[in-house]
Design a protein around this motif. Structure first.
Motif, PDB file in Angstrom:
ATOM      1  N   ILE A   1     -43.623 -35.147  33.182  1.00 13.13           N
ATOM      2  CA  ILE A   1     -43.450 -36.329  32.962  1.00 13.13           C
ATOM      3  C   ILE A   1     -42.624 -36.627  34.184  1.00 13.13           C
ATOM      4  O   ILE A   1     -43.062 -37.947  34.440  1.00 13.13           O
ATOM      5  CB  ILE A   1     -43.485 -37.076  31.607  1.00 13.13           C
ATOM      6  N   SER A   2     -42.471 -36.070  34.853  1.00 12.21           N
ATOM      7  CA  SER A   2     -41.901 -36.052  36.672  1.00 12.21           C
ATOM      8  C   SER A   2     -42.522 -36.568  37.535  1.00 12.21           C
ATOM      9  O   SER A   2     -44.146 -35.715  37.026  1.00 12.21           O
ATOM     10  CB  SER A   2     -40.731 -35.244  36.876  1.00 12.21           C
ATOM     11  N   PRO A   3     -41.771 -36.838  38.297  1.00 13.07           N
ATOM     12  CA  PRO A   3     -43.127 -36.904  39.009  1.00 13.07           C
ATOM     13  C   PRO A   3     -43.679 -35.564  39.351  1.00 13.07           C
ATOM     14  O   PRO A   3     -44.910 -35.825  40.405  1.00 13.07           O
ATOM     15  CB  PRO A   3     -42.144 -37.456  40.916  1.00 13.07           C
ATOM     16  N   THR A   4     -43.604 -34.962  40.240  1.00 11.75           N
ATOM     17  CA  THR A   4     -43.776 -33.355  40.020  1.00 11.75           C
ATOM     18  C   THR A   4     -44.597 -33.180  39.707  1.00 11.75           C
ATOM     19  O   THR A   4     -46.285 -32.675  39.529  1.00 11.75           O
ATOM     20  CB  THR A   4     -42.990 -32.471  41.058  1.00 11.75           C
TER      21      THR A   4
ATOM     22  N   GLY B   1     -41.818 -37.901  26.987  1.00 17.25           N
ATOM     23  CA  GLY B   1     -39.873 -38.113  27.206  1.00 17.25           C
ATOM     24  C   GLY B   1     -38.542 -37.882  26.603  1.00 17.25           C
ATOM     25  O   GLY B   1     -38.714 -37.000  25.332  1.00 17.25           O
ATOM     26  N   PRO B   2     -37.907 -37.948  27.116  1.00 22.62           N
ATOM     27  CA  PRO B   2     -36.223 -37.151  26.027  1.00 22.62           C
ATOM     28  C   PRO B   2     -36.103 -37.457  25.796  1.00 22.62           C
ATOM     29  O   PRO B   2     -35.188 -36.883  24.426  1.00 22.62           O
ATOM     30  CB  PRO B   2     -35.478 -37.814  27.504  1.00 22.62           C
ATOM     31  N   ASP B   3     -36.475 -38.829  24.978  1.00 19.48           N
ATOM     32  CA  ASP B   3     -35.932 -39.823  23.725  1.00 19.48           C
ATOM     33  C   ASP B   3     -36.896 -39.023  22.218  1.00 19.48           C
ATOM     34  O   ASP B   3     -36.672 -38.471  21.816  1.00 19.48           O
ATOM     35  CB  ASP B   3     -36.651 -41.294  23.585  1.00 19.48           C
TER      36      ASP B   3
ATOM     37  N   ILE C   1     -31.233 -30.687  34.404  1.00 15.74           N
ATOM     38  CA  ILE C   1     -30.540 -30.838  36.127  1.00 15.74           C
ATOM     39  C   ILE C   1     -30.805 -32.740  36.558  1.00 15.74           C
ATOM     40  O   ILE C   1     -29.849 -33.659  36.616  1.00 15.74           O
ATOM     41  CB  ILE C   1     -30.631 -30.580  37.379  1.00 15.74           C
ATOM     42  N   ASN C   2     -32.329 -33.300  35.980  1.00 11.87           N
ATOM     43  CA  ASN C   2     -32.122 -34.609  35.964  1.00 11.87           C
ATOM     44  C   ASN C   2     -31.228 -35.363  34.797  1.00 11.87           C
ATOM     45  O   ASN C   2     -31.503 -35.173  33.685  1.00 11.87           O
ATOM     46  CB  ASN C   2     -32.939 -34.481  35.546  1.00 11.87           C
ATOM     47  N   GLY C   3     -30.183 -36.310  35.461  1.00  9.38           N
ATOM     48  CA  GLY C   3     -29.645 -37.043  34.627  1.00  9.38           C
ATOM     49  C   GLY C   3     -29.713 -37.415  33.517  1.00  9.38           C
ATOM     50  O   GLY C   3     -29.492 -37.840  32.353  1.00  9.38           O
ATOM     51  N   SER C   4     -31.427 -38.228  33.049  1.00 10.57           N
ATOM     52  CA  SER C   4     -31.861 -38.998  33.330  1.00 10.57           C
ATOM     53  C   SER C   4     -32.917 -38.068  31.236  1.00 10.57           C
ATOM     54  O   SER C   4     -32.930 -38.908  30.355  1.00 10.57           O
ATOM     55  CB  SER C   4     -33.001 -39.044  33.417  1.00 10.57           C
ATOM     56  N   ASN C   5     -32.426 -36.835  31.666  1.00  9.43           N
ATOM     57  CA  ASN C   5     -33.106 -36.068  30.202  1.00  9.43           C
ATOM     58  C   ASN C   5     -31.566 -35.953  29.862  1.00  9.43           C
ATOM     59  O   ASN C   5     -31.185 -34.686  28.837  1.00  9.43           O
ATOM     60  CB  ASN C   5     -33.741 -34.921  30.420  1.00  9.43           C
ATOM     61  N   ASP C   6     -30.369 -36.098  29.964  1.00 14.14           N
ATOM     62  CA  ASP C   6     -29.245 -36.150  28.892  1.00 14.14           C
ATOM     63  C   ASP C   6     -29.353 -35.803  27.732  1.00 14.14           C
ATOM     64  O   ASP C   6     -28.524 -35.079  27.070  1.00 14.14           O
ATOM     65  CB  ASP C   6     -28.269 -36.578  29.500  1.00 14.14           C
TER      66      ASP C   6
HETATM   67  C1  LIG Z   1     -35.757 -37.867  35.270  1.00 14.21           C
HETATM   68  O1  LIG Z   1     -36.008 -37.596  34.132  1.00 14.21           O
HETATM   69  C2  LIG Z   1     -37.194 -38.857  33.528  1.00 14.21           C
HETATM   70  C3  LIG Z   1     -36.909 -38.993  32.506  1.00 14.21           C
HETATM   71  O2  LIG Z   1     -37.602 -37.471  31.881  1.00 14.21           O
HETATM   72  C4  LIG Z   1     -38.061 -39.167  34.318  1.00 14.21           C
HETATM   73  O3  LIG Z   1     -39.103 -40.174  34.274  1.00 14.21           O
HETATM   74  C5  LIG Z   1     -37.762 -39.236  36.340  1.00 14.21           C
HETATM   75  O4  LIG Z   1     -39.520 -39.295  36.188  1.00 14.21           O
HETATM   76  C6  LIG Z   1     -37.399 -37.869  36.186  1.00 14.21           C
HETATM   77  N1  LIG Z   1     -36.827 -37.833  37.444  1.00 14.21           N
HETATM   78  C7  LIG Z   1     -37.677 -37.264  38.639  1.00 14.21           C
HETATM   79  C8  LIG Z   1     -36.974 -36.954  40.177  1.00 14.21           C
HETATM   80  O5  LIG Z   1     -38.212 -35.413  37.983  1.00 14.21           O
END
Ligand SMILES: *[C@@H]1O[C@H](CO)[C@@H](O)[C@H](O)[C@H]1NC(C)=O
Ligand SMILES: *[C@@H]1O[C@H](CO)[C@@H](O)[C@H](O)[C@H]1NC(C)=O
Ligand SMILES: *[C@@H]1O[C@H](CO)[C@@H](O)[C@H](O)[C@H]1NC(C)=O
Length: 611
Positions: free
Chosen positions: A136-139, A150-152, A185-190
């Motif tokens: 689900i990341s941009p790449t 997602g992380p949740d 290392i993406n803090g949104s996934n902590d």
């Molecule tokens: C970081 O993680 C969040 C949640 O999984 C995701 O939506 C977001 O696209 C990610 N960012 C990158 C740069 O991978």
């Protein structure tokens, strides 16, 4: 509380010392999508155990607990593992929605009930999901890697699986998650790190096609990724769940698939620093039955054979420093630093994304019933893993805390770093460590020519801490998360000064906050006295013992006494860019100090600040 971090750490260390697992990844289907059967799994597992030249590959990582082609029947891999005494990192597919997870749990519970301890004794851990966050990341999205979660969602699933195995024979087995290092290392996934008992990390320098990634850089790219993941893992164990180099397929930027390069990567990354030291599931034993995918990573080809396609014996790995690709170290450091510098947040600890990698096919496969999706995953897992954003990597590299690395195969020598540096495009300013020092015995002696003692700007943390004990003078110090300075033990700290620090000032500092200022660390301090710091003539390794510490190239002195709540500037000088520098710290007087080196507020320990 720091205590929980330390307890987790201690637990992971003790597990690691008890047994380190080594094996391969095993999907659910063949390349023609037919299900892999029990007899195939059995042949695979026993082949892995008797590969010519290799030994100890007795573990298997699975992506799903469901047999391909069924709704919720447990995988035939379980019986094959029992028959061959193959330990298992179990996988539950995590991108099939709640229904998909429930099917996975149903299959796992049925298997536990049926096999009991003959299965559960083999379980190393249970991964809930595989690269779901990456997808689900941009790449991941850009490259149509498939449906993710997602992380949740993943955190919630981890909780469900822990509950599902409570009260069964698998009660208490570690439950975690596998994802690409860029996702970790993406803090949104902590939240996933918080929920997981272990961190499963996938990393493939081959796919890091927005970076300088020839095979010569494979070692440093991989360990930059690994170290970055360790630095955000909060002391939880980081297991290598997928890595490898393809034997055939397309060239990705400078990464060329070949038997020779696959062997080089196996030797340097696997033999050099993973096998026997970190739980590792290589990618992979066989991915080419009945047809060869592109790229192909198998150590055996279409025909399952005990004789691998290239030499797996690790015999080409010498302990001499010359075998580690020093140019790649420099290159990685440089590109990492350059990327973070471009992002404008070196030293802030912020995570930034950029990246455009990953290709991956099979969009939508993950949404299909669990029985088939893992198969797709298996076929594309390598591609999905794709290249993580470099900028991410670099920022973390230069800012994040406790990372313990080492080079058992020998660390690059300064001379090599310097001579090979020109192979790196001179992107930005080089970085390095202290070349010339002036002794600044205490904070009060800090002069205008020193950088700040605080970590408010760019800084380097030690990549290896080796305690040596004069009462056991021939005992290898190994690696430690702690700095230990006592009348019998001194600690040696290795710093890798990036090329981008060239021309800058580097200051060696020691920070000792008050105990109540620490959130994730702890220290013990007794006796009175201070310490003396000596810069060594050559870097140390985990194998270094008291008797084999290299000679002192420069005695930097140190504070006469050490008191919590102080920052000590030890020495300052022009940065010795592109070099690995070792400092040995020895107690003076009766000082007895033991602390957990940590950058979390408040930072504690030895750092090199750069200005
Ligand atoms: C970081 O993680 C969040 C949640 O999984 C995701 O939506 C977001 O696209 C990610 N960012 C990158 C740069 O991978
Ligand atoms: C991801 O997809 C984009 C767009 O299709 C492509 O340009 C890029 O090369 C892909 N990434 C990788 C690592 O192949
Ligand atoms: C690290 O230091 C702390 C504080 O003294 C101590 O509690 C902990 O046991 C040490 N850990 C190791 C592995 O020595």
């Amino acid at each position: 509380m720091l205590s929980s971090t330390l307890i987790t750490l201690a637990a992971s260390l003790s597990v690691a010392s008890a047994q380190v697992y080594k094996g391969f990844n095993y999907g659910a289907t063949n390349t023609d999508n037919s299900p892999i059967t029990e007899s195939q799994y059995q042949n695979d597992f026993s082949t892995a155990q008797k590969l010519v030249g290799a030994s100890g590959f007795t573990s298997g990582r699975l992506y799903t607990s469901i047999q391909a082609g069924t709704i919720d029947t447990y995988t035939e891999a379980f019986q094959a593992a029992i028959n061959t005494k193959t330990s298992l990192l179990l996988g539950l597919w995590g991108s099939g929605g709640q229904a998909g997870l429930s099917n996975e749990i149903t299959a796992l519970q049925a298997a536990i009930k049926n096999f009991g301890s003959s299965l559960t004794d083999l379980i190393v851990g249970i991964s809930v999901g595989s690269e779901d966050l990456y997808r689900i990341s941009p790449t991941g999205i850009e490259n149509m890697s498939g449906i993710g979660a997602g992380p949740d969602v993943i955190s919630n699933y981890i909780g469900q699986v822990k509950s599902a195995i409570a009260g069964t024979a698998a009660n208490g087995k570690p439950v975690g998650h596998v994802d690409t290092w860029t996702a970790w290392i993406n803090g949104s996934n902590d939240a996933v790190i918080a929920a997981a008992d272990f961190i499963g990390m996938d990393a493939y320098p081959y796919f890091q096609n927005t970076m300088t990634n020839p095979i010569a850089d494979g070692y440093s790219l991989f360990f930059d990724a690994y170290d970055a993941t360790v630095s955000v893992a909060g002391g939880k164990p980081v297991w290598v769940t997928e890595t490898g180099w393809p034997i055939s397929g397309a060239t990705e930027n400078q990464a060329v698939p070949s038997l020779q390069n696959a062997k080089t990567y196996w030797d340097q990354v696997g033999c050099g620093r993973l096998f026997g030291q970190v739980n590792t599931w290589w990618y992979t034993l066989q991915d080419a039955f009945p047809t060869t995918p592109s790229p192909s990573f198998g150590v055996v080809g279409t025909t399952l054979s005990d004789t691998p396609l290239y030499d797996l014996s690790c015999s080409g790995v010498s302990t001499s420093a010359s075998d580690i690709p020093s140019a790649s170290v420099t290159a990685a450091i440089e590109s990492a630093t350059a990327a973070s510098a471009q992002a404008g947040n070196v030293g802030t600890g912020q995570k930034i994304g950029s990246g455009s990698e990953a290709q991956g096919q099979n969009a939508g496969s993950a949404s299909s019933p669990a029985g088939t999706s893992p198969a797709a995953q298996q076929q594309t897992s390598a591609t999905e893993t794709q290249a993580p954003a470099q900028a991410l990597e670099s920022t973390i590299f230069s800012t994040k805390g406790v990372t313990i690395t080492s080079c058992p195969g020998g660390c690059p020598k300064e001379s090599q770093l310097q001579t090979e540096a020109p192979t790196v495009p001179p992107a930005t300013a080089p970085t390095t460590l202290i070349t010339k020092t002036s002794v600044l015995p205490s904070a009060s002696a800090a002069s205008a020519s020193s950088c700040l003692a605080s970590l408010s700007g760019t800084y380097e943390y030690p990549h290896l801490i080796v305690p040596v004990d004069k009462t056991q003078p021939d005992k290898a110090g190994g690696t430690s998360y702690n700095g230990t300075i006592s009348s019998t033990i001194s600690s040696i700290f290795n710093f890798d000064i990036p090329q981008t620090d060239s021309g800058k000032t580097c200051t060696l500092v020691f920070l000792l906050p008050q105990q109540d200022q620490l959130t994730t660390s702890v220290f013990s301090l007794s006796g009175s006295g201070g310490f003396d710091v000596a810069q060594l003539s050559s870097p140390v390794t985990e194998q270094t013992s008291y008797n084999t510490v290299s000679s002192v190239s420069s005695d930097l002195g140190g504070p006469e006494s050490v008191t919590p709540g102080n920052e000590y500037v030890i020495a300052s000088g022009s940065c010795a860019a592109s070099q690995r520098i070792s400092y040995e710290v020895t107690a003076t007087g009766s000082l007895d100090l033991n602390y957990f080196q940590d950058f979390n507020p408040s930072p504690i320990g030895f750092y090199v600040t750069v200005c």
